[in-house]
Design a protein around this motif. Structure first.
Motif, PDB file in Angstrom:
ATOM      1  N   LEU A   9       0.828  -1.203   0.000  1.00 56.06           N
ATOM      2  CA  LEU A   9       0.000   0.000   0.000  1.00 56.06           C
ATOM      3  C   LEU A   9       0.866   1.259   0.000  1.00 56.06           C
ATOM      4  O   LEU A   9       0.587   2.220  -0.723  1.00 56.06           O
ATOM      5  N   SER A  10       1.933   1.240   0.771  1.00 57.15           N
ATOM      6  CA  SER A  10       2.838   2.382   0.815  1.00 57.15           C
ATOM      7  C   SER A  10       3.531   2.590  -0.533  1.00 57.15           C
ATOM      8  O   SER A  10       3.696   3.726  -0.981  1.00 57.15           O
ATOM      9  N   ALA A  11       3.920   1.513  -1.176  1.00 60.63           N
ATOM     10  CA  ALA A  11       4.552   1.630  -2.497  1.00 60.63           C
ATOM     11  C   ALA A  11       3.578   2.196  -3.522  1.00 60.63           C
ATOM     12  O   ALA A  11       3.958   3.038  -4.351  1.00 60.63           O
ATOM     13  N   LEU A  12       2.323   1.754  -3.460  1.00 60.66           N
ATOM     14  CA  LEU A  12       1.318   2.293  -4.383  1.00 60.66           C
ATOM     15  C   LEU A  12       1.062   3.778  -4.136  1.00 60.66           C
ATOM     16  O   LEU A  12       0.957   4.572  -5.080  1.00 60.66           O
ATOM     17  N   LEU A  13       0.975   4.161  -2.855  1.00 59.84           N
ATOM     18  CA  LEU A  13       0.790   5.584  -2.533  1.00 59.84           C
ATOM     19  C   LEU A  13       1.975   6.423  -3.000  1.00 59.84           C
ATOM     20  O   LEU A  13       1.814   7.511  -3.542  1.00 59.84           O
ATOM     21  N   PHE A  14       3.182   5.906  -2.782  1.00 59.67           N
ATOM     22  CA  PHE A  14       4.377   6.652  -3.180  1.00 59.67           C
ATOM     23  C   PHE A  14       4.448   6.789  -4.698  1.00 59.67           C
ATOM     24  O   PHE A  14       4.777   7.862  -5.215  1.00 59.67           O
ATOM     25  N   CYS A  15       4.131   5.722  -5.421  1.00 63.11           N
ATOM     26  CA  CYS A  15       4.162   5.795  -6.888  1.00 63.11           C
ATOM     27  C   CYS A  15       3.089   6.740  -7.421  1.00 63.11           C
ATOM     28  O   CYS A  15       3.323   7.463  -8.393  1.00 63.11           O
ATOM     29  N   THR A  16       1.925   6.763  -6.771  1.00 65.09           N
ATOM     30  CA  THR A  16       0.883   7.700  -7.167  1.00 65.09           C
ATOM     31  C   THR A  16       1.340   9.140  -6.934  1.00 65.09           C
ATOM     32  O   THR A  16       1.127  10.023  -7.777  1.00 65.09           O
ATOM     33  N   GLY A  17       1.972   9.388  -5.800  1.00 65.40           N
ATOM     34  CA  GLY A  17       2.497  10.723  -5.526  1.00 65.40           C
ATOM     35  C   GLY A  17       3.605  11.117  -6.481  1.00 65.40           C
ATOM     36  O   GLY A  17       3.680  12.266  -6.931  1.00 65.40           O
ATOM     37  N   LEU A  18       4.471  10.173  -6.808  1.00 66.94           N
ATOM     38  CA  LEU A  18       5.558  10.451  -7.754  1.00 66.94           C
ATOM     39  C   LEU A  18       5.007  10.780  -9.135  1.00 66.94           C
ATOM     40  O   LEU A  18       5.486  11.702  -9.802  1.00 66.94           O
ATOM     41  N   TYR A  19       3.989  10.034  -9.555  1.00 66.54           N
ATOM     42  CA  TYR A  19       3.342  10.341 -10.829  1.00 66.54           C
ATOM     43  C   TYR A  19       2.726  11.739 -10.803  1.00 66.54           C
ATOM     44  O   TYR A  19       2.814  12.491 -11.770  1.00 66.54           O
ATOM     45  N   GLY A  20       2.104  12.087  -9.679  1.00 69.55           N
ATOM     46  CA  GLY A  20       1.503  13.415  -9.556  1.00 69.55           C
ATOM     47  C   GLY A  20       2.533  14.523  -9.618  1.00 69.55           C
ATOM     48  O   GLY A  20       2.295  15.570 -10.209  1.00 69.55           O
ATOM     49  N   VAL A  21       3.707  14.309  -9.021  1.00 67.55           N
ATOM     50  CA  VAL A  21       4.759  15.330  -9.066  1.00 67.55           C
ATOM     51  C   VAL A  21       5.294  15.484 -10.481  1.00 67.55           C
ATOM     52  O   VAL A  21       5.544  16.600 -10.948  1.00 67.55           O
ATOM     53  N   LEU A  22       5.457  14.378 -11.189  1.00 65.54           N
ATOM     54  CA  LEU A  22       6.050  14.440 -12.524  1.00 65.54           C
ATOM     55  C   LEU A  22       5.065  14.863 -13.612  1.00 65.54           C
ATOM     56  O   LEU A  22       5.472  15.462 -14.606  1.00 65.54           O
ATOM     57  N   ALA A  23       3.783  14.573 -13.436  1.00 66.47           N
ATOM     58  CA  ALA A  23       2.831  14.797 -14.518  1.00 66.47           C
ATOM     59  C   ALA A  23       2.014  16.067 -14.364  1.00 66.47           C
ATOM     60  O   ALA A  23       1.509  16.589 -15.356  1.00 66.47           O
ATOM     61  N   ARG A  24       1.851  16.569 -13.164  1.00 69.89           N
ATOM     62  CA  ARG A  24       0.973  17.716 -12.950  1.00 69.89           C
ATOM     63  C   ARG A  24       1.660  19.025 -13.298  1.00 69.89           C
ATOM     64  O   ARG A  24       2.869  19.158 -13.190  1.00 69.89           O
ATOM     65  N   ARG A  25       0.851  19.993 -13.705  1.00 74.07           N
ATOM     66  CA  ARG A  25       1.376  21.307 -14.045  1.00 74.07           C
ATOM     67  C   ARG A  25       0.988  22.359 -13.017  1.00 74.07           C
ATOM     68  O   ARG A  25       1.581  23.421 -12.955  1.00 74.07           O
ATOM     69  N   ASN A  26      -0.019  22.078 -12.212  1.00 73.87           N
ATOM     70  CA  ASN A  26      -0.479  23.035 -11.215  1.00 73.87           C
ATOM     71  C   ASN A  26       0.351  22.863  -9.947  1.00 73.87           C
ATOM     72  O   ASN A  26       0.551  21.756  -9.469  1.00 73.87           O
ATOM     73  N   ALA A  27       0.821  23.962  -9.382  1.00 77.81           N
ATOM     74  CA  ALA A  27       1.706  23.900  -8.219  1.00 77.81           C
ATOM     75  C   ALA A  27       0.996  23.339  -6.992  1.00 77.81           C
ATOM     76  O   ALA A  27       1.607  22.639  -6.183  1.00 77.81           O
TER      77      ALA A  27
END
Length: 125
Positions: A9-27
């Motif tokens: 679960l922690s790995a999935l949460l971390f990967c979701t957060g990493l994707y959000g940091v790399l893919a999002r444009r809004n600060a």
């Protein structure tokens, strides 16, 4: 409960957060993704603390104490981060990271450079 469940679960949460940091444009969404990554780390700290306290005779619960420090630092980070984002939004009119990066890289406005002292005097006259 096995250690694998909170670790996955922690790995999935971390990967979701990493994707959000790399893919999002809004600060603001990037800040939310960083918070998700910090919460994944907190989940790992508590899970490993519980798992290690079962085997050790002396339980210091250092993982849980470290989690409290991480939560305090995350709260301060969000407070300061949101203040910076709001100040930038008021000054620039956007919270888009790509547009902010373009303005920070030194794209000049229409201000001509003046070389010698005589040219400076002519430009001011």
């Amino acid at each position: 409960m096995h250690l694998a469940y909170p670790a996955v679960l922690s790995a999935l949460l971390f990967c979701t957060g990493l994707y959000g940091v790399l893919a999002r444009r809004n600060a603001i969404l990037v800040l939310m993704s960083v918070e998700l990554m910090l919460n994944a780390v907190n989940l790992n700290l508590v899970a490993f603390d519980v798992w290690l306290s079962r085997t050790a005779e002396e339980t210091l619960h250092s993982g849980q104490a470290l989690t409290l420090f991480t939560i305090a630092i995350a709260a301060a980070e969000i407070g300061i981060g949101l203040a910076i984002v709001l100040a930038v939004y008021r000054n620039r009119g956007t919270a888009d990271i790509d547009k902010l990066r373009d303005t920070a890289e030194g794209h000049e406005t229409d201000v001509p450079e003046v070389g010698t002292a005589a040219e400076k005097a002519e430009a001011t006259a």
